[in-house]
Each structure stands twice: as C-alpha cells, then as structure tokens.
Design a protein around this motif. Sequence first.
Motif, PDB file in Angstrom:
ATOM      1  N   ALA A  18      -4.717  27.026  37.579  1.00 32.60           N
ATOM      2  CA  ALA A  18      -3.755  27.815  36.813  1.00 32.60           C
ATOM      3  C   ALA A  18      -4.434  28.417  35.581  1.00 32.60           C
ATOM      4  CB  ALA A  18      -2.562  26.957  36.402  1.00 32.60           C
ATOM      5  N   GLN A  22      -4.933  32.410  34.799  1.00 32.58           N
ATOM      6  CA  GLN A  22      -4.512  33.055  33.548  1.00 32.58           C
ATOM      7  C   GLN A  22      -5.669  33.812  32.913  1.00 32.58           C
ATOM      8  OE1 GLN A  22      -2.843  29.958  31.121  1.00 32.58           O
ATOM      9  NE2 GLN A  22      -0.788  30.218  31.974  1.00 32.58           N
ATOM     10  N   ARG A  25      -6.155  36.949  34.857  1.00 29.60           N
ATOM     11  CA  ARG A  25      -5.070  37.877  34.552  1.00 29.60           C
ATOM     12  C   ARG A  25      -5.305  38.566  33.210  1.00 29.60           C
ATOM     13  NH1 ARG A  25      -0.580  37.664  31.449  1.00 29.60           N
ATOM     14  NH2 ARG A  25      -0.919  35.485  30.984  1.00 29.60           N
ATOM     15  N   ARG A  26      -5.690  37.796  32.190  1.00 31.14           N
ATOM     16  CA  ARG A  26      -5.960  38.387  30.872  1.00 31.14           C
ATOM     17  C   ARG A  26      -7.119  39.383  30.942  1.00 31.14           C
ATOM     18  NH1 ARG A  26      -4.825  32.999  28.388  1.00 31.14           N
ATOM     19  NH2 ARG A  26      -6.874  32.523  29.194  1.00 31.14           N
TER      20      ARG A  26
END
Length: 99
Positions: A18, A22, A25-26
């Motif tokens: 996870a 993230q 994604r950033r």
Amino acid sequence: MQQNRLFDDFARLMTDAAGAAQGVRREAETMVKAQIERMLRDMDVATREEVEVLRDLVASLRAQNDALTARIAALEAKPAAAEPAAKAKGPLPGGTATA
C-alpha cells in the motif's frame, strides 16, 4: 503460533504494498501535473492571476466609460436647453440670434 506469524508477515507485506502504491501514485500525479503545466506554457494560456487583473481592469474601464457617457449626455443637453431660450429672445441687432 505459526499461523500468527504468517498473518503478521502477510499484513506487513500488504502495508508495504500500500505504501509503495501511494508512492507510485504521488510520482504519477507529479509527472502528469508537470506535463500539463508544460503544455499550458507552450499554449501561452493566461494564468488565473492574469485573468483576474484583466477582469478588474475591464470593470474599471467600464465604470469610466459610463461616467464619460453621462458627462457627454449632460454637456449635449445644455446647448439643447439654451436654444429655445435664445430663439425666444429674438435676433440681436445686426441680425444674429443670442447664444
């Protein structure tokens, strides 16, 4: 006991996955944002601040235009109001009317 360790390892693995997701994604958001900003700069699109300044300038100019229009109307009305009075007085000696 073996089962608890297996669940702990699985939970740690999911937490790490996870966190990695993230981070990806950033990074993707940052890259997309940079690309969009580059495209907008190349297109020479006005910024929000520039549009707001222009909007304020147009509003100010509109107010000035309205004031000048009213002033012109008032100035044009003065000679029109004076004309009937001048005609009523009649011509001056020498054949000219009063102004």
